[in-house]
Scaffold this motif. Structure first.
Motif, PDB file in Angstrom:
ATOM      1  N   PRO A  74       0.795  -1.226   0.000  1.00 40.69           N
ATOM      2  CA  PRO A  74       0.000   0.000   0.000  1.00 40.69           C
ATOM      3  C   PRO A  74       0.829   1.278   0.000  1.00 40.69           C
ATOM      4  O   PRO A  74       0.396   2.289  -0.541  1.00 40.69           O
ATOM      5  N   ASP A  75       2.055   1.216   0.596  1.00 40.71           N
ATOM      6  CA  ASP A  75       2.877   2.441   0.624  1.00 40.71           C
ATOM      7  C   ASP A  75       3.298   2.852  -0.783  1.00 40.71           C
ATOM      8  O   ASP A  75       3.634   4.013  -1.023  1.00 40.71           O
ATOM      9  N   LYS A  76       3.283   1.911  -1.738  1.00 36.28           N
ATOM     10  CA  LYS A  76       3.598   2.223  -3.148  1.00 36.28           C
ATOM     11  C   LYS A  76       2.358   2.048  -4.018  1.00 36.28           C
ATOM     12  O   LYS A  76       2.453   1.719  -5.205  1.00 36.28           O
ATOM     13  N   LEU A  77       1.212   2.241  -3.425  1.00 33.69           N
ATOM     14  CA  LEU A  77      -0.073   2.127  -4.134  1.00 33.69           C
ATOM     15  C   LEU A  77      -0.203   0.786  -4.868  1.00 33.69           C
ATOM     16  O   LEU A  77      -0.770   0.702  -5.952  1.00 33.69           O
ATOM     17  N   PRO A  98      -6.538   1.911   1.686  1.00 34.42           N
ATOM     18  CA  PRO A  98      -7.709   2.642   1.204  1.00 34.42           C
ATOM     19  C   PRO A  98      -7.519   3.347  -0.136  1.00 34.42           C
ATOM     20  O   PRO A  98      -8.481   3.804  -0.733  1.00 34.42           O
ATOM     21  N   LYS A  99      -6.274   3.433  -0.637  1.00 37.95           N
ATOM     22  CA  LYS A  99      -6.045   4.321  -1.781  1.00 37.95           C
ATOM     23  C   LYS A  99      -6.047   3.635  -3.136  1.00 37.95           C
ATOM     24  O   LYS A  99      -6.485   4.216  -4.123  1.00 37.95           O
ATOM     25  N   ALA A 100      -5.495   2.392  -3.174  1.00 37.01           N
ATOM     26  CA  ALA A 100      -5.231   1.831  -4.507  1.00 37.01           C
ATOM     27  C   ALA A 100      -5.595   0.360  -4.630  1.00 37.01           C
ATOM     28  O   ALA A 100      -5.375  -0.425  -3.696  1.00 37.01           O
ATOM     29  N   PHE A 101      -6.151   0.034  -5.771  1.00 36.70           N
ATOM     30  CA  PHE A 101      -6.189  -1.357  -6.244  1.00 36.70           C
ATOM     31  C   PHE A 101      -4.764  -1.655  -6.718  1.00 36.70           C
ATOM     32  O   PHE A 101      -4.062  -2.440  -6.110  1.00 36.70           O
ATOM     33  N   VAL A 107     -12.954 -14.952 -12.052  1.00 30.93           N
ATOM     34  CA  VAL A 107     -12.162 -14.002 -11.250  1.00 30.93           C
ATOM     35  C   VAL A 107     -12.930 -12.680 -11.125  1.00 30.93           C
ATOM     36  O   VAL A 107     -13.412 -12.127 -12.120  1.00 30.93           O
ATOM     37  N   ILE A 108     -13.025 -12.188  -9.895  1.00 27.63           N
ATOM     38  CA  ILE A 108     -13.692 -10.908  -9.620  1.00 27.63           C
ATOM     39  C   ILE A 108     -12.636  -9.901  -9.186  1.00 27.63           C
ATOM     40  O   ILE A 108     -11.842 -10.180  -8.285  1.00 27.63           O
ATOM     41  N   ALA A 109     -12.628  -8.730  -9.814  1.00 28.81           N
ATOM     42  CA  ALA A 109     -11.776  -7.637  -9.334  1.00 28.81           C
ATOM     43  C   ALA A 109     -12.607  -6.791  -8.377  1.00 28.81           C
ATOM     44  O   ALA A 109     -13.675  -6.299  -8.758  1.00 28.81           O
ATOM     45  N   ALA A 110     -12.138  -6.646  -7.143  1.00 28.41           N
ATOM     46  CA  ALA A 110     -12.770  -5.745  -6.173  1.00 28.41           C
ATOM     47  C   ALA A 110     -11.885  -4.502  -6.119  1.00 28.41           C
ATOM     48  O   ALA A 110     -10.838  -4.494  -5.465  1.00 28.41           O
ATOM     49  N   ILE A 111     -12.303  -3.467  -6.834  1.00 26.95           N
ATOM     50  CA  ILE A 111     -11.410  -2.326  -7.107  1.00 26.95           C
ATOM     51  C   ILE A 111     -11.642  -1.247  -6.047  1.00 26.95           C
ATOM     52  O   ILE A 111     -12.649  -0.535  -6.060  1.00 26.95           O
ATOM     53  N   ASN A 112     -10.681  -1.142  -5.146  1.00 27.36           N
ATOM     54  CA  ASN A 112     -10.856  -0.332  -3.936  1.00 27.36           C
ATOM     55  C   ASN A 112     -10.258   1.064  -4.041  1.00 27.36           C
ATOM     56  O   ASN A 112     -10.337   1.831  -3.070  1.00 27.36           O
ATOM     57  N   GLY A 113      -9.648   1.400  -5.180  1.00 26.52           N
ATOM     58  CA  GLY A 113      -9.020   2.725  -5.303  1.00 26.52           C
ATOM     59  C   GLY A 113      -8.457   2.863  -6.713  1.00 26.52           C
ATOM     60  O   GLY A 113      -9.053   2.361  -7.671  1.00 26.52           O
ATOM     61  N   TYR A 114      -7.274   3.498  -6.821  1.00 32.64           N
ATOM     62  CA  TYR A 114      -6.676   3.682  -8.145  1.00 32.64           C
ATOM     63  C   TYR A 114      -6.505   2.348  -8.878  1.00 32.64           C
ATOM     64  O   TYR A 114      -5.938   1.399  -8.311  1.00 32.64           O
ATOM     65  N   ALA A 115      -6.956   2.313 -10.123  1.00 33.86           N
ATOM     66  CA  ALA A 115      -6.627   1.199 -11.029  1.00 33.86           C
ATOM     67  C   ALA A 115      -6.025   1.864 -12.261  1.00 33.86           C
ATOM     68  O   ALA A 115      -6.743   2.314 -13.155  1.00 33.86           O
ATOM     69  N   LEU A 116      -4.708   1.950 -12.259  1.00 32.64           N
ATOM     70  CA  LEU A 116      -4.008   2.765 -13.259  1.00 32.64           C
ATOM     71  C   LEU A 116      -3.035   1.907 -14.052  1.00 32.64           C
ATOM     72  O   LEU A 116      -2.348   1.048 -13.478  1.00 32.64           O
ATOM     73  N   GLY A 117      -2.922   2.152 -15.339  1.00 36.15           N
ATOM     74  CA  GLY A 117      -1.957   1.421 -16.147  1.00 36.15           C
ATOM     75  C   GLY A 117      -2.158  -0.074 -16.003  1.00 36.15           C
ATOM     76  O   GLY A 117      -3.254  -0.601 -16.219  1.00 36.15           O
ATOM     77  N   GLY A 118      -1.072  -0.748 -15.593  1.00 39.08           N
ATOM     78  CA  GLY A 118      -1.171  -2.197 -15.393  1.00 39.08           C
ATOM     79  C   GLY A 118      -2.195  -2.578 -14.329  1.00 39.08           C
ATOM     80  O   GLY A 118      -2.699  -3.705 -14.334  1.00 39.08           O
TER      81      GLY A 118
END
Ligand code: COA
Length: 256
Positions: A21-24, A58-61, A96-107
């Motif tokens: 999480p510290d590197k998103l 809390p910030k990033a997928f 497969v389910i993605a539970a997207i909790n924040g940023y979903a960027l690029g890869g």
């Protein structure tokens, strides 16, 4: 497995958490290798009937590939042939389910698109920001966006790299549902549990069928679907489904 992945199996549902999480939750080669291992376990284990992928914190997928690791490849060809986490996820035979909790960027966005069902928290944000860095996505970005939201919306995301809100992603068809941050995982587990209660071979076959349908001519797709249906129909689980229906009881499926 990588120190930055958490992998748990309970009640036929596996949960893979990207845990940096510290590197998103930016993906390192070590995490990519761990993802390959996790998917191999899902594919080979009768215990797993559905996989949830989510991000810690809390910030990033996931904010995509760890940019600092991208210079480590000796040649552009080595970079091109790197172990790709999106390929790994697409190789999962279970739903497969993605539970997207924040940023979903690029890869991170490509990772979400490598999943079959996307459920997003209202705090999720989506972007293909590679263009701001001087390159483009390489894990299925263009094809994934175009399939889910059409060419114009995909072009808007690809050419600008700007972020899209969860509500916009829902309106464009990139995600199936938007929940509050608190209800994201309960809702993902609810859907996963429903899938896990279905006949597992039929669920895996439905996934194969859905993937193939995009790539085949219409009539061929129906022929293929009929073959897959016949395979399902011949399973012990299908016999159990019919018996349970006749006896008015819930079926007990065994992936046989
Ligand atoms: N690769 C490596 N590290 C990343 C990263 C990535 N893709 N995305 C975020 N990080 C790191 C940051 O460097 C920072 O590390 P630090 O605390 O050691 O400096 C940490 O994660 C937190 O990110 P930060 O940028 O401070 O958060 P923010 O809330 O200010 O900004 C973003 C969030 C998502 C806008 C910003 O981090 C960003 O643009 N990330 C890159 C996204 C990207 O281009 N992804 C595609 C990669 S191919």
């Amino acid at each position: 497995m990588s120190a930055h992945l958490r992998f748990e199996i309970a009640d036929h549902v596996a949960t893979l958490t990207l845990e940096r999480p510290d590197k998103l939750n930016a993906m390192t080669p070590d995490m990519a290798r761990g993802l390959v291992e996790a998917v191999a376990t899902c594919n080979s284990s009768d215990e797993v009937r559905c996989l949830i992928v989510t991000g810690a914190g809390p910030k990033a997928f996931s904010a995509g590939s760890d940019i600092s690791t991208l210079d480590a490849y000796a040649t552009p060809w080595d970079f091109r042939n790197r172990e790709d986490y999106c390929d790994a996820l697409r190789a999962c035979r279970k739903p497969v389910i993605a539970a997207i909790n924040g940023y979903a960027l690029g890869g991170g966005l490509e990772t979400a698109m490598a999943c079959d069902i996307r459920i997003a928290s209202s705090s999720a944000r989506f972007a293909a920001p590679e263009i701001k860095l001087g390159w483009i996505g390489g894990g299925g970005m263009a094809v994934g966006l175009a399939q889910s939201m059409g060419m114009s919306n995909a072009a808007l995301m690809l050419f600008t790299g700007e972020m899209v809100t969860a509500e916009q992603a829902l309106a464009w068809g990139l995600v199936s549902e938007v929940t509050s941050p608190q209800t994201l995982m309960p809702r993902a587990r609810e859907v996963a549990t429903q899938i896990a209660q279905r006949a597992p071979i039929a669920a895996e076959t439905a996934k194969l069928n859905l993937r193939a349908a995009h790539q085949m001519p219409y009539e061929k797709a129906i022929e293929y679907e009929r073959d897959l249906q016949a395979i399902c129909f011949a399973t012990e689980d299908a016999a159990e489904g019919r018996a349970a229906f006749a006896e008015r009881r819930p079926p007990v499926f065994r992936r046989r």
